[in-house]
Design a protein around this motif. Structure first.
Motif, PDB file in Angstrom:
ATOM      1  N   ALA A   1       2.794 -10.306  16.402  1.00  0.00           N
ATOM      2  CA  ALA A   1       3.210 -10.039  17.782  1.00  0.00           C
ATOM      3  C   ALA A   1       3.139 -11.323  18.610  1.00  0.00           C
ATOM      4  O   ALA A   1       4.034 -11.601  19.413  1.00  0.00           O
ATOM      5  CB  ALA A   1       2.324  -8.956  18.404  1.00  0.00           C
ATOM      6  N   GLY A   2       2.088 -12.096  18.400  1.00  0.00           N
ATOM      7  CA  GLY A   2       1.959 -13.370  19.106  1.00  0.00           C
ATOM      8  C   GLY A   2       3.106 -14.314  18.778  1.00  0.00           C
ATOM      9  O   GLY A   2       3.672 -14.949  19.672  1.00  0.00           O
TER      10      GLY A   2
ATOM     11  N   ASP B   1       8.557 -16.374  25.046  1.00  0.00           N
ATOM     12  CA  ASP B   1       7.998 -16.851  26.306  1.00  0.00           C
ATOM     13  C   ASP B   1       6.615 -17.436  26.039  1.00  0.00           C
ATOM     14  O   ASP B   1       5.651 -16.687  25.848  1.00  0.00           O
ATOM     15  CB  ASP B   1       7.889 -15.707  27.309  1.00  0.00           C
ATOM     16  CG  ASP B   1       7.228 -16.121  28.622  1.00  0.00           C
ATOM     17  OD1 ASP B   1       6.982 -17.338  28.830  1.00  0.00           O
ATOM     18  OD2 ASP B   1       6.963 -15.225  29.445  1.00  0.00           O
ATOM     19  N   PRO B   2       6.490 -18.769  26.010  1.00  0.00           N
ATOM     20  CA  PRO B   2       5.198 -19.397  25.719  1.00  0.00           C
ATOM     21  C   PRO B   2       4.095 -19.026  26.711  1.00  0.00           C
ATOM     22  O   PRO B   2       2.909 -19.220  26.429  1.00  0.00           O
ATOM     23  CB  PRO B   2       5.500 -20.894  25.788  1.00  0.00           C
ATOM     24  CG  PRO B   2       6.964 -21.005  25.562  1.00  0.00           C
ATOM     25  CD  PRO B   2       7.562 -19.750  26.136  1.00  0.00           C
TER      26      PRO B   2
ATOM     27  N   THR C   1       8.990 -25.714  15.430  1.00  0.00           N
ATOM     28  CA  THR C   1       8.191 -26.926  15.272  1.00  0.00           C
ATOM     29  C   THR C   1       8.065 -27.670  16.592  1.00  0.00           C
ATOM     30  O   THR C   1       7.077 -28.349  16.827  1.00  0.00           O
ATOM     31  CB  THR C   1       8.800 -27.855  14.200  1.00  0.00           C
ATOM     32  OG1 THR C   1      10.167 -28.104  14.516  1.00  0.00           O
ATOM     33  CG2 THR C   1       8.691 -27.250  12.826  1.00  0.00           C
ATOM     34  N   ARG C   2       9.039 -27.513  17.468  1.00  0.00           N
ATOM     35  CA  ARG C   2       8.948 -28.143  18.791  1.00  0.00           C
ATOM     36  C   ARG C   2       7.741 -27.582  19.556  1.00  0.00           C
ATOM     37  O   ARG C   2       7.012 -28.306  20.218  1.00  0.00           O
ATOM     38  CB  ARG C   2      10.237 -27.896  19.568  1.00  0.00           C
ATOM     39  CG  ARG C   2      10.431 -28.884  20.678  1.00  0.00           C
ATOM     40  CD  ARG C   2      11.830 -28.831  21.213  1.00  0.00           C
ATOM     41  NE  ARG C   2      12.750 -29.251  20.167  1.00  0.00           N
ATOM     42  CZ  ARG C   2      14.050 -28.997  20.151  1.00  0.00           C
ATOM     43  NH1 ARG C   2      14.598 -28.335  21.128  1.00  0.00           N
ATOM     44  NH2 ARG C   2      14.817 -29.407  19.181  1.00  0.00           N
ATOM     45  N   GLN C   3       7.521 -26.260  19.444  1.00  0.00           N
ATOM     46  CA  GLN C   3       6.341 -25.663  20.064  1.00  0.00           C
ATOM     47  C   GLN C   3       5.064 -26.206  19.412  1.00  0.00           C
ATOM     48  O   GLN C   3       4.072 -26.430  20.083  1.00  0.00           O
ATOM     49  CB  GLN C   3       6.378 -24.139  19.942  1.00  0.00           C
ATOM     50  CG  GLN C   3       7.391 -23.477  20.848  1.00  0.00           C
ATOM     51  CD  GLN C   3       7.515 -21.997  20.558  1.00  0.00           C
ATOM     52  OE1 GLN C   3       7.909 -21.621  19.459  1.00  0.00           O
ATOM     53  NE2 GLN C   3       7.176 -21.173  21.525  1.00  0.00           N
ATOM     54  N   MET C   4       5.090 -26.401  18.103  1.00  0.00           N
ATOM     55  CA  MET C   4       3.919 -26.933  17.399  1.00  0.00           C
ATOM     56  C   MET C   4       3.578 -28.329  17.889  1.00  0.00           C
ATOM     57  O   MET C   4       2.425 -28.652  18.106  1.00  0.00           O
ATOM     58  CB  MET C   4       4.180 -27.000  15.887  1.00  0.00           C
ATOM     59  CG  MET C   4       4.006 -25.708  15.165  1.00  0.00           C
ATOM     60  SD  MET C   4       4.067 -25.996  13.382  1.00  0.00           S
ATOM     61  CE  MET C   4       5.371 -24.892  12.939  1.00  0.00           C
TER      62      MET C   4
ATOM     63  N   LEU D   1      -1.882 -19.341  19.434  1.00  0.00           N
ATOM     64  CA  LEU D   1      -0.693 -20.070  19.000  1.00  0.00           C
ATOM     65  C   LEU D   1      -1.017 -20.976  17.809  1.00  0.00           C
ATOM     66  O   LEU D   1      -0.238 -21.051  16.854  1.00  0.00           O
ATOM     67  CB  LEU D   1      -0.121 -20.879  20.164  1.00  0.00           C
ATOM     68  CG  LEU D   1       1.258 -21.472  19.986  1.00  0.00           C
ATOM     69  CD1 LEU D   1       2.286 -20.411  19.607  1.00  0.00           C
ATOM     70  CD2 LEU D   1       1.689 -22.190  21.254  1.00  0.00           C
ATOM     71  N   SER D   2      -2.161 -21.613  17.823  1.00  0.00           N
ATOM     72  CA  SER D   2      -2.572 -22.442  16.677  1.00  0.00           C
ATOM     73  C   SER D   2      -2.714 -21.604  15.411  1.00  0.00           C
ATOM     74  O   SER D   2      -2.308 -22.021  14.326  1.00  0.00           O
ATOM     75  CB  SER D   2      -3.889 -23.166  16.968  1.00  0.00           C
ATOM     76  OG  SER D   2      -3.685 -24.184  17.912  1.00  0.00           O
TER      77      SER D   2
END
Length: 180
Positions: free
Chosen positions: A15-16, A23-24, A100-103, A53-54
């Motif tokens: 879900a996360g 939506d971050p 990967t951009r979010q990472m 998120l990690s």
């Protein structure tokens, strides 16, 4: 970990992944609701949205690593390895839609791990070019970008296509194009 706790954790991570990709700024309480667990369950495990998120990144990277290993990119014939990779990575992309951009922004360790996986794919695409399955006059980086975009498009824009069908279409498009 108890079976119900493991199941709850898996649901929270999925879900996360889905909600944070959309939506971050999604609050942990909304993720708990989507996962079907109590808010305190999420807060007990993850103190912050960034911690969740990690964990999502780690789950995606673990799944991606398994796909890369099972595709046997350095041992199997290129077309076979490519098909195995696409058939495996499409469901991973669908299950873990974070990018990967979010990472890169959120987790430098995950970003380094993703970069290692990317290097494995770069080497595989270069192998495909060296073995003549990809055009010699096209830079390997371009072929890799096309592969990534085909996978991304199949994973997100064609959710009803099964992974084996997705692999058939992506591999055929990459190796043969769409022209006559």
């Amino acid at each position: 970990m108890r079976a119900d706790a493991a199941r709850n954790l898996a649901e929270v991570l999925r879900a996360g992944a889905r909600l944070l990709a959309e939506d971050p700024g999604t609050p942990l309480s909304a993720i708990a609701t989507a996962a079907g667990v109590d808010r305190s369950t999420v807060h007990r495990r993850f103190a912050t949205r960034e911690a969740l998120l990690s964990a999502v990144f780690e789950a995606k990277l673990d799944s991606s690593e398994q796909v890369l290993d099972e595709a046997r990119l350095t041992e199997a014939p290129v077309a076979v390895a490519l098909h195995r990779y696409v058939e495996g990575i499409v469901p991973v992309s669908r299950e873990w839609p974070v990018t990967t951009r979010q990472m890169m922004r959120a987790d430098p360790a995950a970003d380094r791990r993703a970069a290692g996986q990317s290097r494995r794919l770069d080497a595989f695409v270069q192998r495909a070019a060296d073995e003549g399955l990809l055009r010699a006059d096209v830079p390997a980086a371009w072929s890799r970008a096309v592969l990534d975009q085909l996978v991304r498009t199949m994973a997100y824009d064609f959710p009803d296509v099964t992974p084996p069908q997705a692999a058939d279409l992506v591999v055929d498009t990459l190796l043969n194009g769409v022209g006559r």
